[in-house]
Motif scaffolding. Sequence first.
Motif, short mmCIF file in Angstrom:
data_model
loop_
_atom_site.label_atom_id
_atom_site.label_comp_id
_atom_site.label_asym_id
_atom_site.label_seq_id
_atom_site.Cartn_x
_atom_site.Cartn_y
_atom_site.Cartn_z
N ARG A 3 33.83 9.53 27.27
CA ARG A 3 34.80 8.52 27.73
C ARG A 3 36.10 9.20 28.14
N PHE B 269 13.30 4.73 29.51
CA PHE B 269 13.68 5.16 30.86
C PHE B 269 12.39 5.54 31.58
N TRP C 15 22.15 11.75 26.09
CA TRP C 15 22.47 10.54 26.84
C TRP C 15 23.96 10.50 27.13
N TRP D 102 25.24 4.53 30.77
CA TRP D 102 24.51 3.83 31.81
C TRP D 102 25.36 2.80 32.53
N GLN E 238 30.52 8.05 23.71
CA GLN E 238 31.91 8.21 23.32
C GLN E 238 32.47 9.59 23.63
N VAL F 214 21.39 11.28 31.89
CA VAL F 214 21.04 12.13 30.74
C VAL F 214 21.23 13.58 31.19
N ASN G 198 28.48 1.58 30.05
CA ASN G 198 28.57 1.94 28.64
C ASN G 198 28.47 3.45 28.59
N GLY H 232 18.19 -3.53 23.17
CA GLY H 232 18.16 -2.31 22.38
C GLY H 232 17.46 -1.15 23.02
N ALA H 233 17.48 -1.09 24.35
CA ALA H 233 16.87 0.02 25.09
C ALA H 233 15.40 0.18 24.76
#
Lengths: 122, 110
Positions: free
Chosen positions: A65, A109, A47, A50, A62, A37, A59, A104-105
Amino acid sequence: QVRLLQSGAEVRKPGASVKVSCKASGYPFPNYILTWVRQAPGQGLEWMGWISVYNGNTNYEQNFRGRVTMTTDTFTTTAYLELRSLRSDDTAVYYCARSPYCSGASCGFDYWGQGTLVTVSS
Amino acid sequence: QSVLIQPPSASGTPGQRVTISCSGSSSNIGGFSVNWYQQLPGSAPKLLIYNNNERPSGVPDRFSGSKSGSSASLAFSGLQSEDEADYYCAAWDDSLNGVIFGGGTKLIVL
């Protein structure tokens, strides 16, 4: 006790790359996800993505990436974040954080590193 | 602008009950759990509430979370001066296939 100890501050020029490390201790390293993060000066949390320490699956958010790579070394229990083609707006504090494997997280954290300031400036 | 909407600031006096809202949509809060983080000045974030209303070990029970539909709230049952901090909601977003944070709320204790 659980600790995530990050590497020190970095200064880079635009276009360069940076690699930040996060040394984990006090828990079974493969049993958790490592997330990254960042927080730009005076801004909120963002974020980045991870990595599953267990199998290396990643993942990435976007927007990162193609510029980001997250890796782990299970022998040294260290996670790494590499960010390439740095721009001035990548100047931020970068945090690593641990998460249990949850749908779904939902677990959140639960432990965070102290943060690493990356400054991008010509 | 964040996908999860929080008020930029909130305030209260010691002992007062205060709530912070977090508004989302069906692709995030409406379908997934909400987590809340506290960030004291100059410090890393700390998990305050997970899975909508669960408190990690060591978090006082004066902090509570709730969710209804596509919105969530963080409540302080008796505000203390040390609660002055930034608070962030977060949730999984199915459309973005990632975790999203709210923009954060600065809580001021008067």
